[in-house]
Design an enzyme around this catalytic site. Sequence first.
Site, short mmCIF file in Angstrom:
data_model
loop_
_atom_site.label_atom_id
_atom_site.label_comp_id
_atom_site.label_asym_id
_atom_site.label_seq_id
_atom_site.Cartn_x
_atom_site.Cartn_y
_atom_site.Cartn_z
N PHE A 9 52.48 -23.95 7.24
CA PHE A 9 53.04 -23.16 8.33
C PHE A 9 53.80 -24.26 9.37
O PHE A 9 53.28 -25.16 9.44
CB PHE A 9 51.90 -22.48 9.19
CG PHE A 9 51.05 -21.44 8.38
CD1 PHE A 9 51.63 -20.30 8.65
CD2 PHE A 9 49.77 -21.54 7.96
CE1 PHE A 9 50.89 -19.14 8.11
CE2 PHE A 9 49.33 -20.53 7.32
CZ PHE A 9 49.59 -19.18 7.46
N ASP A 10 54.88 -23.75 10.08
CA ASP A 10 55.13 -24.14 11.27
C ASP A 10 54.12 -24.03 12.47
O ASP A 10 53.07 -23.30 12.10
CB ASP A 10 56.59 -23.59 11.58
CG ASP A 10 57.00 -24.31 12.84
OD1 ASP A 10 57.09 -25.69 13.26
OD2 ASP A 10 57.62 -23.38 13.57
N LEU A 11 54.25 -24.84 13.52
CA LEU A 11 53.30 -24.52 14.55
C LEU A 11 53.90 -23.82 15.80
O LEU A 11 53.60 -22.32 15.85
CB LEU A 11 52.91 -25.99 15.03
CG LEU A 11 51.76 -25.90 16.07
CD1 LEU A 11 50.51 -25.32 15.96
CD2 LEU A 11 51.78 -27.26 16.81
N ASP A 12 54.93 -24.46 16.60
CA ASP A 12 55.45 -23.64 17.69
C ASP A 12 56.29 -22.56 17.25
O ASP A 12 57.11 -22.69 16.38
CB ASP A 12 56.47 -24.45 18.50
CG ASP A 12 55.64 -25.64 19.37
OD1 ASP A 12 54.30 -25.34 19.38
OD2 ASP A 12 56.15 -26.83 19.58
N ASP A 168 59.54 -20.04 12.14
CA ASP A 168 60.34 -19.16 12.89
C ASP A 168 61.81 -19.69 13.01
O ASP A 168 62.56 -19.03 13.89
CB ASP A 168 59.78 -18.98 14.18
CG ASP A 168 59.82 -20.19 14.96
OD1 ASP A 168 59.46 -21.25 14.38
OD2 ASP A 168 60.02 -20.33 16.19
#
Length: 217
Positions: A9-12, A168
């Site tokens: 996963f990406d975070l922000d 995202d």
Amino acid sequence: MANFSHIIFDLDGTLTDNTRGIRNSLLYALEHMQIHGYSEDVLDKFIGPPLQWGFSQLFGLNERNTKLAVEYFRDYYSENGWHENEPYPGIYQLLEDLHFGGVKMYVATSKLEKFAQQIIEHFEFDKYIIQLKGADYGGHSANKTSIISDILTVHRIKPFLNVAMVGDTVYDIEGGKAKGLTTVAVAYGFGKEEDLKNANPDYYVETVEELYEVLMG
């Protein structure tokens, strides 16, 4: 039963909404650099890429001033910005269900690694995340493809259809594709719809609920 064995996963913009913290840190840095007259569009474009890229490419700062601006940004972020943040509704349940479904999960972020670690510990994501990999202090390891590559190498994960990169921005999708992973673009974060779709992700979701369906089946 989950559809993937490993998920990065990406975070922000993917797990947490840190719009307020990033924006306030950026405004603090720009004020101290005495930079004025910029548009709101520029602020939006700043979210996603490494800090060094944002200050140099979007604000035209030279190497010395870019370094100084990053320091100002991190001064604010380390005190206030990191906790001006909240998980997207439904994310915690998603991570919990994936964990109990036997999925191994990781985080790959261009954020400074120590701040990212603070965030996942604060929200107790760390009990589900095997490893978080972020940028180093100088920003030399902030490239998303190289961060993903490091995670795959350390854990000896072979690129396959059941290994996914979720993010995202186009950096997440391009990074996942470069390493042969299934890519999932989330539209509820900071990326632009047109850019994300042009990156040709394997999946495109608009809500956490849709993400749950893709990942959990």
